[in-house]
Design an enzyme around this catalytic site. Structure first.
Site, short mmCIF file in Angstrom:
data_model
loop_
_atom_site.label_atom_id
_atom_site.label_comp_id
_atom_site.label_asym_id
_atom_site.label_seq_id
_atom_site.Cartn_x
_atom_site.Cartn_y
_atom_site.Cartn_z
N THR A 85 3.16 -3.84 0.17
CA THR A 85 2.34 -4.88 -0.63
C THR A 85 2.99 -5.03 -1.88
OG1 THR A 85 1.23 -2.57 -0.95
CG2 THR A 85 0.15 -4.00 0.39
N ASP A 86 3.90 -4.22 -2.33
CA ASP A 86 4.36 -4.50 -3.77
C ASP A 86 4.89 -5.89 -3.89
OD1 ASP A 86 6.81 -3.78 -2.33
OD2 ASP A 86 7.58 -2.39 -3.75
N ASP B 60 9.07 1.89 -6.17
CA ASP B 60 9.89 3.06 -6.27
C ASP B 60 10.26 3.37 -7.62
OD1 ASP B 60 9.14 2.81 -3.79
OD2 ASP B 60 11.15 2.49 -3.03
N TYR C 36 13.90 -5.40 6.51
CA TYR C 36 13.14 -5.43 5.48
C TYR C 36 13.08 -6.77 4.46
CZ TYR C 36 11.11 -3.96 0.76
OH TYR C 36 10.67 -3.94 -0.40
#
Ligand code: GAF
Length: 381
Positions: A32-33, A169, A221
């Site tokens: 979601t980031d 992160d 990713y």
């Protein structure tokens, strides 16, 4: 302190200081980031420690207990993306990003040590960046606010190391507080601390390292990121964060993009639901954690079926943990390898059940780590 003893062995003399940046687990909000959404990570007790000292000249010398064959010399005046590769790209990238932001980085010797399992999806690379950022700013007497350090560490990862991650992160490592999860709105970058202490309601957190190695630099990713951007483009919105109602996605006909969007929208909602549960005026109870557990397992299904970033060992670990009485479980991080987070009332039966299922399939035994929401990056000595 092992980083300080490595410093003495390699460089002689005493370090000027020792800094620690933790790894993270994420309670809710995965992928979601980079969609401008919500995330709710917490810092781990484990992380990366760096012992460092300033020295004359325009060089950094880097060594790491985990990479004993390497001592890397970095010319501070010749830094550019692509010039340093391997593990040293992360600390070198921080020096580069600090300079790009207008800060004068001092020459220094840095010795790193880690008690985070590498490749377990617990953010060892962000921890490496954040530990370096604290050490270099402190050695250089640079007064850089934490929020700016987050951006600098992320630039190191994205632009220097070339890994296209979001901002979760680095935010977790630098901004988390003990006993709290960090609610981060990745659109406004507003943060708030959410009390998170399962032990107070006789629950606990167990991390399972599935030993399937995770690499964010591989294509999957980036592909998920591109799919989300394409879905937003087709829907005519700036990012998937603009969606709160799945009915608004009816015009999206591609079934893969529809699934990706459904994951992002529902995971954003789950973050807010977890926050509301943790902030209930009556205070968290056993029921709170039962409900959070249910949301965790629901999120795993969404990551497995809609976002398709789960992997066989994670699916088996989640199913075995829940069958053995866990309150809930899900894969965490980017996916395709790494760790599973389990909310438990008792860890022993969960550990036994997951180990047994792995053994039955002749998989390498899983690693277990009891986790608690710990403090963010800080100076240790
Ligand atoms: C990785 C990335 F580094 C984060 O930015 C985030 O996208 C996460 O995968 C998935 O939620 O940890």
């Amino acid at each position: 302190m092992r980083a300080a003893s490595l410093f003495r062995e390699r460089f002689g003399g005493e370090p000027d200081g020792v800094w620690l940046a933790p790894g993270r687990a994420n309670l809710m909000g995965e992928h979601t980031d980079y969609n401008d959404g919500f995330v709710l990570p917490f810092a781990l007790g484990q992380g990366i420690t760096v012992a460092a000292a300033r020295r004359n000249g325009r060089r950094l010398t880097l060594c790491s207990r985990q990479e004993p064959a390497d001592v890397v010399e970095v010319d501070l005046d010749g830094l550019a993306p692509g010039r340093v590769t391997g593990w040293a790209a992360y600390p070198a990238g921080v020096a580069w990003a600090l300079a790009e932001a207008g800060h004068r980085v001092p020459g220094a010797c840095l010795a790193f040590d880690s008690d985070l399992p590498v490749g377990a999806g617990l953010s060892s690379s962000a921890a490496l960046e954040c530990a370096t950022a604290l050490a270099l700013t402190s050695l250089g007497g640079l007064d850089v606010p934490r929020a700016e350090l987050v951006t600098i560490a992320r630039r190191a990862e994205n632009e220097f190391a070339g890994v296209p991650t979001g901002i979760m992160d680095q935010s977790a490592s630098l901004l988390c507080r003990a006993g709290h999860a960090l609610l981060l709105d990745c659109r406004s970058l507003e943060t708030s601390q959410v009390p998170f202490d399962p032990a107070a309601a006789d629950a606990g957190l167990l991390l399972i390292n599935t030993r399937a190695r995770h690499e964010l630099a591989d294509g999957e990713y980036g592909q998920r990121r591109a799919e989300c951007e394409e879905a937003a483009r087709r829907l005519g919105i700036p990012s998937l964060r603009s969606l709160t109602d799945l009915a608004d996605t009816d015009s999206l006909t591609d079934p893969v993009l529809r699934r990706r969007v459904r994951h992002v929208v529902t995971d954003n909602q789950r973050v807010l639901e977890v926050v509301a549960l943790l902030r209930a005026p009556s205070g968290p109870s056993a029921d709170t954690f039962r409900e959070i557990g249910r949301l965790l397992t629901q999120a795993h299904a969404s990551l497995r079926d809609d976002f398709e970033v789960s992997w066989p060992e994670a699916d088996v670990a989640v199913a075995a943990a829940v069958d053995a009485g866990a309150l809930g479980a899900r894969m965490i991080g980017g996916g395709f390898g790494g760790s599973v987070l389990v909310l438990v009332t008792e860890t022993t039966p969960v550990r036994a059940a997951v180990s047994e299922e792995f053994a039955r399939r002749s998989w390498a035994g899983p690693g277990f780590l009891d986790a608690a929401a710990s403090a963010g990056a800080r100076r240790m000595a």
